[in-house]
Design an enzyme around this catalytic site. Sequence first.
Site, PDB file in Angstrom:
ATOM      1  N   GLU A  85      35.296   8.806 -31.827  1.00 14.15           N
ATOM      2  CA  GLU A  85      34.188   8.422 -32.710  1.00 14.15           C
ATOM      3  C   GLU A  85      34.632   8.487 -34.167  1.00 14.15           C
ATOM      4  OE1 GLU A  85      31.427   6.997 -31.986  1.00 14.15           O
ATOM      5  OE2 GLU A  85      31.066   7.479 -29.893  1.00 14.15           O
ATOM      6  N   TRP A 124      33.236  -0.046 -32.224  1.00 11.76           N
ATOM      7  CA  TRP A 124      33.528   0.753 -31.040  1.00 11.76           C
ATOM      8  C   TRP A 124      34.407  -0.045 -30.083  1.00 11.76           C
ATOM      9  CZ3 TRP A 124      34.382   5.321 -29.652  1.00 11.76           C
ATOM     10  CH2 TRP A 124      34.472   5.664 -28.304  1.00 11.76           C
ATOM     11  N   TYR A 137      32.176   0.689 -19.674  1.00 17.32           N
ATOM     12  CA  TYR A 137      32.009   1.933 -20.423  1.00 17.32           C
ATOM     13  C   TYR A 137      30.522   2.281 -20.549  1.00 17.32           C
ATOM     14  CZ  TYR A 137      31.526   4.996 -24.449  1.00 17.32           C
ATOM     15  OH  TYR A 137      31.145   6.026 -25.285  1.00 17.32           O
TER      16      TYR A 137
END
Length: 195
Positions: free
Chosen positions: A58, A66, A36
Site C-alpha cells: 500500500e 493499485w 484479487y
Amino acid sequence: MSAGKQPEWMKEKVDAGASTPWYHMFTKGDPEYDKYMAEEWGFEVHEDRKLFEMLILEGAQAGLSWQTILKKREGYRAAFHNFDIKRVAAMTEAEQQELLKEGSGIVRNRLKVKSAVANAKVALQIQEEEGSLDKFLWSFVGGTPLLNTRKTMVAETEESQAMSKALKQRGMNFVGPTILYAFMQACGMVVDHPL
C-alpha cells in the site's frame, strides 16, 4: 496463500448471486485485479507477514495505481524475501541498491525501498512490545471489522488517522492516513463500499 477469513457481508453478496460484482467499476475486467478483489480484498488478515506485506505494498502504491503494484506483487515478494519481517529488516545497503536496478521487478523508488527496510525494523519492535503486529494494528478497530454505513466514500477516517500517527511516531514511513485506510479496507478491518 490463504486469503484470510471471508467476511459475512461478502458471503451474503455471493449468495445473492450478483452477476456483476461491485468492484468491476475499479478493475475494468482485468483478470488479475478481479481475482484479487474476489479472493483477497476485504478478507480479514491476521498473519503478521501478510499484514506487513500489505503495509509495504500500500505504501508502494503512493502516487500510483493499485493495478500497477498488483502486477508487480510477485516482484515485491521476491525482492523483499516474501515479506519475512526479520529478513527485510536485515537487508543491507547493497541489497537495497540492487532493487533500484532495471529488472528488479518492483517500482524503483529509493525512498520506498529504504522505507520498507525501516518499516520492517519498526514492525519487529511492535512485535516485541505488543506481542504481534496483528494485535497492534487491529487494536485501531477494536479487534473486529468496522462496518461503515456512511453514504459517501471517504479517503481516511479517525481510525486510519490514529493508526498513521502511532506508526509515524514509531518511525514508519509511507503510512499516511489515506494509505492506511486503503490498507484497512484491503485487510478487512473496515467495510465501507456499496453492499
